[in-house]
Design an enzyme around this catalytic site. Structure first.
Site, PDB file in Angstrom:
ATOM      1  N   THR A 199       0.832  -1.167  -0.059  1.00 13.50           N
ATOM      2  CA  THR A 199      -0.022  -0.061  -0.040  1.00 13.50           C
ATOM      3  C   THR A 199       1.081   1.157  -0.025  1.00 13.50           C
ATOM      4  O   THR A 199       1.556   1.511   1.011  1.00 13.50           O
ATOM      5  CB  THR A 199      -1.013   0.236   1.048  1.00 13.50           C
ATOM      6  OG1 THR A 199      -1.814  -1.170   1.287  1.00 13.50           O
ATOM      7  CG2 THR A 199      -1.858   1.247   1.304  1.00 13.50           C
ATOM      8  N   LYS A 252      -7.496   1.535  -3.371  1.00 11.81           N
ATOM      9  CA  LYS A 252      -7.000   1.232  -1.995  1.00 11.81           C
ATOM     10  C   LYS A 252      -7.230   2.405  -1.047  1.00 11.81           C
ATOM     11  O   LYS A 252      -7.673   2.344   0.150  1.00 11.81           O
ATOM     12  CB  LYS A 252      -5.701   0.805  -1.848  1.00 11.81           C
ATOM     13  CG  LYS A 252      -5.288   0.205  -0.500  1.00 11.81           C
ATOM     14  CD  LYS A 252      -6.173  -0.735   0.152  1.00 11.81           C
ATOM     15  CE  LYS A 252      -5.715  -1.194   1.571  1.00 11.81           C
ATOM     16  NZ  LYS A 252      -4.317  -2.027   1.697  1.00 11.81           N
ATOM     17  N   LYS A 270      -0.322   5.245   8.404  1.00 10.35           N
ATOM     18  CA  LYS A 270       0.327   5.270   7.073  1.00 10.35           C
ATOM     19  C   LYS A 270      -0.438   5.502   6.178  1.00 10.35           C
ATOM     20  O   LYS A 270      -0.119   6.512   5.057  1.00 10.35           O
ATOM     21  CB  LYS A 270       1.298   4.315   7.249  1.00 10.35           C
ATOM     22  CG  LYS A 270       2.214   4.249   5.860  1.00 10.35           C
ATOM     23  CD  LYS A 270       2.733   2.954   5.256  1.00 10.35           C
ATOM     24  CE  LYS A 270       1.451   2.371   4.527  1.00 10.35           C
ATOM     25  NZ  LYS A 270       1.761   1.139   3.616  1.00 10.35           N
TER      26      LYS A 270
END
Length: 290
Positions: free
Chosen positions: A98, A173, A241
């Site tokens: 990711t 995502k 994050k």
């Protein structure tokens, strides 16, 4: 059977690489920054491990990466002894990290210059999804490259979709994480309110989960949330994050994400409680802090 390299054996990568070897039947070579982890993988699944990403990727038909962030990804692909330095023309690099859409586009350009295909393919489903081989994989790249990569990705996936050109997998995502952030905060507030109101949370969830409020998070996390246990999946540090990537992209494209920004700050509060490695459902702990 294809010759496959897998770079990055964290809580996600370790089982994903295992599915490529066992379920996919591929010839798999792994690399991990901590060599002991790579050796442990070989002892469990067979295959081989290499001392550098470049050696792992040499002669591979498909190279998977699943590392921590943009900088880690650049290091194992375009850095010294990176995978792209030895990958053959016609091979395909598939990134399951990711990361930002920006780095995905960078890698697409770097790979294309060498005649190598590239797919950004972040995953959703958490550690359990990786271990059970039922991840959702959101892909960005050229359709013909995707068609070649999909049968290999299928070894650890339940759903694989091409969302658009390079970077589109990472952008999808981001949408996924935006939706999860707001949903978990709503669930935390609902449980908190119900407990303060003196309701039996199990009875409440049993009823409302069958209606419009139902969700995967409600079905799978309400019980442990109600018990104050937060050791069941995706960690707060990782979510922060991801939300940082989301908010940076929003600043670039002009999207307004007030709830996402607020929940990101709520997760920062959880970190101050010592909950860096708690799972994302720990938003409830913040509300119940004495």
């Amino acid at each position: 059977m294809a010759k496959v390299a897998f770079i990055g054996l964290g809580v996600m990568g370790f089982p994903m690489a295992g599915h490529l070897k066992v379920k996919g039947g591929h010839d798999v070579t792994v690399y991990n920054r901590t060599a002991a982890k790579a050796q442990a993988w070989v002892e469990k699944f067979g295959g081989a491990f290499a001392p550098t990403p470049a050696e792992a990727a040499r002669d591979a038909d498909f190279v998977f990466t699943c590392v921590g962030n943009d900088d880690d990804l650049r290091q194992v692909t375009t850095g010294e002894n990176g995978a792209l330095s030895t990958m053959k023309a016609g091979a395909i690099l598939i990134d399951n990290t990711t990361a930002s859409a920006e780095v995905a586009r960078e890698l697409f350009a770097a790979a294309s210059a060498k005649g190598i295909g590239f797919i950004d393919a972040p995953v959703s489903g958490g550690q359990a999804g990786a271990e059970n081989g039922v991840l959702t994989v959101m892909c960005g790249g050229d359709p013909e490259i995707f068609d070649k990569a999909r049968p290999v990705i299928d070894a650890f996936a339940r759903m694989v979709g091409l969302m658009g050109p390079a970077g589109s997998g990472q952008l999808t995502k981001m949408v996924n994480q935006i939706c999860i952030a707001g949903l978990v905060q709503g669930l935390a507030e609902g449980i908190h309110f119900g407990k303060r109101a003196g309701l039996d949370i199990e009875k409440v969830i049993d009823v409302i989960s069958k209606g419009a409020a139902g969700s995967w998070q409600m079905e799978n996390r309400h019980k442990t949330m109600n018990e104050g246990r937060y050791d069941f999946g995706f960690a707060v540090d990782w979510m922060r994050k991801d939300l940082g990537i989301v908010l940076a992209e929003a600043r670039e494209n002009g999207a307004r994400l007030p709830v996402t920004a607020l929940v990101d700050q709520f997760y920062a509060d959880v970190q101050t409680l010592g909950g860096n490695r708690w799972d994302t459902s720990s938003l409830l702990a913040r509300l119940e802090k004495k």
